[in-house]
Design an enzyme around this catalytic site. Structure first.
Site, PDB file in Angstrom:
ATOM      1  N   CYS A 131       0.943  -1.151   0.001  1.00  5.37           N
ATOM      2  CA  CYS A 131       0.128   0.031   0.039  1.00  5.37           C
ATOM      3  C   CYS A 131       1.071   1.315   0.036  1.00  5.37           C
ATOM      4  O   CYS A 131       0.248   2.447  -0.442  1.00  5.37           O
ATOM      5  CB  CYS A 131      -1.029   0.086   1.051  1.00  5.37           C
ATOM      6  SG  CYS A 131      -1.801  -1.364   1.343  1.00  5.37           S
ATOM      7  N   HIS A 173      -3.990   7.035   1.209  1.00  3.31           N
ATOM      8  CA  HIS A 173      -4.371   5.675   0.622  1.00  3.31           C
ATOM      9  C   HIS A 173      -5.657   5.091   0.712  1.00  3.31           C
ATOM     10  O   HIS A 173      -6.155   5.388   1.972  1.00  3.31           O
ATOM     11  CB  HIS A 173      -3.317   4.468   1.172  1.00  3.31           C
ATOM     12  CG  HIS A 173      -3.440   3.230   0.925  1.00  3.31           C
ATOM     13  ND1 HIS A 173      -3.726   2.763  -0.182  1.00  3.31           N
ATOM     14  CD2 HIS A 173      -3.469   2.217   1.765  1.00  3.31           C
ATOM     15  CE1 HIS A 173      -4.184   1.446  -0.206  1.00  3.31           C
ATOM     16  NE2 HIS A 173      -4.001   1.218   1.062  1.00  3.31           N
ATOM     17  N   ASN A 225      -9.974  -0.643  -2.578  1.00  2.77           N
ATOM     18  CA  ASN A 225      -8.693  -0.235  -2.235  1.00  2.77           C
ATOM     19  C   ASN A 225      -7.814  -0.964  -3.500  1.00  2.77           C
ATOM     20  O   ASN A 225      -7.616  -2.415  -3.649  1.00  2.77           O
ATOM     21  CB  ASN A 225      -8.364  -1.339  -0.797  1.00  2.77           C
ATOM     22  CG  ASN A 225      -6.863  -1.006  -0.324  1.00  2.77           C
ATOM     23  OD1 ASN A 225      -6.033  -0.707  -1.299  1.00  2.77           O
ATOM     24  ND2 ASN A 225      -6.843  -1.474   0.703  1.00  2.77           N
TER      25      ASN A 225
HETATM   26  O1  UT7 Z   1      -4.534  -1.387   2.370  1.00  3.72           O
HETATM   27  C1  UT7 Z   1      -4.062  -2.297   3.109  1.00  3.72           C
HETATM   28  C2  UT7 Z   1      -4.722  -2.224   4.641  1.00  3.72           C
HETATM   29  N1  UT7 Z   1      -5.920  -2.674   4.849  1.00  3.72           N
HETATM   30  C3  UT7 Z   1      -6.737  -2.077   5.611  1.00  3.72           C
HETATM   31  O2  UT7 Z   1      -6.553  -1.029   6.263  1.00  3.72           O
HETATM   32  C4  UT7 Z   1      -7.909  -2.930   6.200  1.00  3.72           C
HETATM   33  C5  UT7 Z   1      -8.002  -2.703   7.658  1.00  3.72           C
HETATM   34  N2  UT7 Z   1      -9.250  -3.085   8.241  1.00  3.72           N
HETATM   35  C6  UT7 Z   1     -10.531  -3.258   7.882  1.00  3.72           C
HETATM   36  O3  UT7 Z   1     -10.847  -2.570   7.019  1.00  3.72           O
HETATM   37  C7  UT7 Z   1     -11.465  -3.934   8.598  1.00  3.72           C
HETATM   38  O4  UT7 Z   1     -10.946  -4.771   9.543  1.00  3.72           O
HETATM   39  C8  UT7 Z   1     -12.343  -4.866   7.730  1.00  3.72           C
HETATM   40  C9  UT7 Z   1     -13.288  -4.187   6.658  1.00  3.72           C
HETATM   41  C10 UT7 Z   1     -11.224  -5.870   7.018  1.00  3.72           C
HETATM   42  C11 UT7 Z   1     -13.062  -5.960   8.569  1.00  3.72           C
HETATM   43  O5  UT7 Z   1     -14.059  -5.186   9.453  1.00  3.72           O
HETATM   44  P1  UT7 Z   1     -14.132  -5.300  10.893  1.00  3.72           P
HETATM   45  O6  UT7 Z   1     -14.958  -4.267  11.241  1.00  3.72           O
HETATM   46  O7  UT7 Z   1     -12.720  -5.294  11.349  1.00  3.72           O
HETATM   47  O8  UT7 Z   1     -14.755  -6.733  10.952  1.00  3.72           O
HETATM   48  P2  UT7 Z   1     -14.193  -8.040  11.727  1.00  3.72           P
HETATM   49  O9  UT7 Z   1     -12.966  -8.558  11.114  1.00  3.72           O
HETATM   50  O10 UT7 Z   1     -14.105  -7.774  13.004  1.00  3.72           O
HETATM   51  O11 UT7 Z   1     -15.336  -9.065  11.448  1.00  3.72           O
HETATM   52  C12 UT7 Z   1     -16.863  -8.608  12.183  1.00  3.72           C
HETATM   53  C13 UT7 Z   1     -17.815  -9.971  11.633  1.00  3.72           C
HETATM   54  C14 UT7 Z   1     -17.153 -11.353  12.012  1.00  3.72           C
HETATM   55  O12 UT7 Z   1     -18.040 -12.163  11.927  1.00  3.72           O
HETATM   56  P3  UT7 Z   1     -18.343 -12.922  13.722  1.00  3.72           P
HETATM   57  O13 UT7 Z   1     -17.138 -13.465  13.963  1.00  3.72           O
HETATM   58  O14 UT7 Z   1     -18.814 -11.436  14.166  1.00  3.72           O
HETATM   59  O15 UT7 Z   1     -19.719 -13.481  13.425  1.00  3.72           O
HETATM   60  C15 UT7 Z   1     -16.545 -11.505  10.285  1.00  3.72           C
HETATM   61  O16 UT7 Z   1     -16.694 -13.052  10.021  1.00  3.72           O
HETATM   62  O17 UT7 Z   1     -18.057  -9.760  10.207  1.00  3.72           O
HETATM   63  C16 UT7 Z   1     -17.768 -10.925   9.337  1.00  3.72           C
HETATM   64  N3  UT7 Z   1     -17.359 -10.520   8.097  1.00  3.72           N
HETATM   65  C17 UT7 Z   1     -18.218 -10.210   7.156  1.00  3.72           C
HETATM   66  N4  UT7 Z   1     -19.381 -10.451   7.012  1.00  3.72           N
HETATM   67  C18 UT7 Z   1     -20.182 -10.153   5.874  1.00  3.72           C
HETATM   68  C19 UT7 Z   1     -15.920 -10.369   7.580  1.00  3.72           C
HETATM   69  N5  UT7 Z   1     -15.961 -10.176   6.476  1.00  3.72           N
HETATM   70  C20 UT7 Z   1     -17.333  -9.943   6.150  1.00  3.72           C
HETATM   71  C21 UT7 Z   1     -18.068  -9.743   4.576  1.00  3.72           C
HETATM   72  N6  UT7 Z   1     -19.322  -9.590   4.739  1.00  3.72           N
HETATM   73  N7  UT7 Z   1     -17.263  -9.248   3.775  1.00  3.72           N
END
Ligand code: UT7
Length: 349
Positions: free
Chosen positions: A116, A276, A306
């Site tokens: 990134c 970014h 992204n």
């Molecule tokens: O450019 C590179 C750098 N990358 C980043 O900056 C990304 C940084 N991180 C993020 O943007 C966020 O962490 C994400 C968007 C990737 C994920 O969001 P989050 O709010 O941190 O969600 P989480 O990983 O804590 O997951 C929450 C829930 C989980 O379910 P349970 O365990 O609560 O039942 C996941 O399994 O959301 C679920 N989940 C989804 N649900 C529907 C994870 N991905 C998805 C999805 N659709 N695509």
């Protein structure tokens, strides 16, 4: 000593628009979840028969070179930033040189792998070469074809809904006036595997086999590709989203303030911040931290997702095309991502 200026800039994104509902049709996700957690409404995916990381980079480069008023023979250095190269080796630098029909000039080509923050690292490298007088026209490209390497099953949904394809490019030249005021670069490899695509690779299970995969792939004895990888279990990028998010919202403001402080400036001096495009929530957090107005921050993740190394040059070009960047403006670029690596740049336009 002269400064470095951006003399031309361009971007290219594939025509193929992929909406959140298109992804919801093939995995367990929803438009609502993706918008709420990331701000992304749609992204572009390349077409296998039409685009590669190299060809997209070449199309962006053609626009940047035309706007800079330079010929292919003028380019004396090519820098290519990507994490999704056409080949494992050689890198996209030489491939883009060939795609642009510039091989006869034999300009050096450098590939950088800083994910990134690849464009920021490339900008800093180019700045040093220009300031020392070694090169006069540097072509810097950031390009990604993520769609060819993501897990589009529910297992990979936290990664695959975020990324999109595209390319951006700039031509850098010496200038008597500023220019790039400074660049700040950092890295911390402690969490290298928390946002990574580690297979295939020569790590042979390097210190994480058993814990992460539930088996010790060292038993395959240094094999570059294992049957397990082929079976599709560990060939895709992995991301610890929460850790990346938490670290990003700390490091982004830190490195932006570092650049400003070096120049004796403060956030209110920024004409436009081009962060970014990792996640709209991250950009909004930075905006609040730095107390910036909406018109001081450019976001386009809603439309492209992204695009990693391409996101800063795509956003920069879009903002410039929209008339948001004028002569004399203070433009701040910043990025954070896998490695972790991060950086910022301040440019007097
Ligand atoms: O450019 C590179 C750098 N990358 C980043 O900056 C990304 C940084 N991180 C993020 O943007 C966020 O962490 C994400 C968007 C990737 C994920 O969001 P989050 O709010 O941190 O969600 P989480 O990983 O804590 O997951 C929450 C829930 C989980 O379910 P349970 O365990 O609560 O039942 C996941 O399994 O959301 C679920 N989940 C989804 N649900 C529907 C994870 N991905 C998805 C999805 N659709 N695509």
């Amino acid at each position: 000593m002269s400064f470095t200026k951006i003399a031309g800039l361009g971007y290219y994104v594939p025509e193929n628009v992929v909406k959140n509902d298109d992804l919801a049709a093939i995995m367990d996700t929803s438009n609502e979840w993706i918008i709420e957690r990331t701000g992304i409404e749609e992204r572009r995916f390349g077409t296998r028969t039409k685009e590669t990381t190299t060809t997209m980079g070449a199309r962006a480069a053609e626009i940047a070179m035309q706007r800079a008023g330079v010929e292919k023979s003028d380019i004396d250095f090519i820098i290519f930033a990507t994490l999704s190269p056409d080949y494992f080796f050689p890198g996209c630098g030489v491939l883009v040189q060939r795609e642009l029909k510039m091989t006869e000039y034999e300009a050096p080509a450098l590939d950088i792998r800083n994910q990134c923050s690849g464009f920021l690292y490339g900008l800093s490298i180019a700045d040093q070469f220009i300031k020392t007088g070694q090169y006069k026209n540097i072509l810097l490209i950031g390009s990604e074809m993520h769609s060819m390497g993501l897990d589009f099953t529910t297992r990979g949904r936290n990664v695959s809904v975020i990324f999109g394809d595209g390319a951006g490019a700039v031509v850098l030249q010496p200038s008597d006036e500023p220019g790039i005021l400074n660049t700040c670069l950092h890295s911390d490899g402690t969490h290298a595997e928390e946002l990574a695509s580690i297979n295939p690779g020569s790590h042979s299970g390097y210190h994480l086999g058993t814990e992460r995969f539930g088996y010790d792939d060292r038993k395959y004895g240094g094999t570059f590709l294992t049957q397990k990888m082929w079976d599709g279990e560990d060939l895709y990028p992995y991301m610890n989203g929460q850790l990346v998010f938490k670290t990003a919202v700390t490091k982004f403001p830190e490195v932006i303030l570092e650049a400003l402080q070096k120049q004796g400036l403060s956030p209110s001096d920024i004409s436009i911040l081009i962060p970014h495009q990792a996640n709209l929530r991250i950009s909004q957090f930075i905006q609040r931290q730095l107390k910036l107005r909406d018109d001081q921050v450019w976001n386009n993740i809603q439309r492209y997702g992204n695009t990693t190394a391409a996101s800063v040059p795509i956003a920069l070009t879009e903002a410039w095309e929209a008339g948001k960047i004028k002569k004399g403006d203070l433009v701040c670029l910043a990025a954070f991502g896998s490695g972790f690596t991060w950086g910022s740049a301040l440019i007097r336009w």
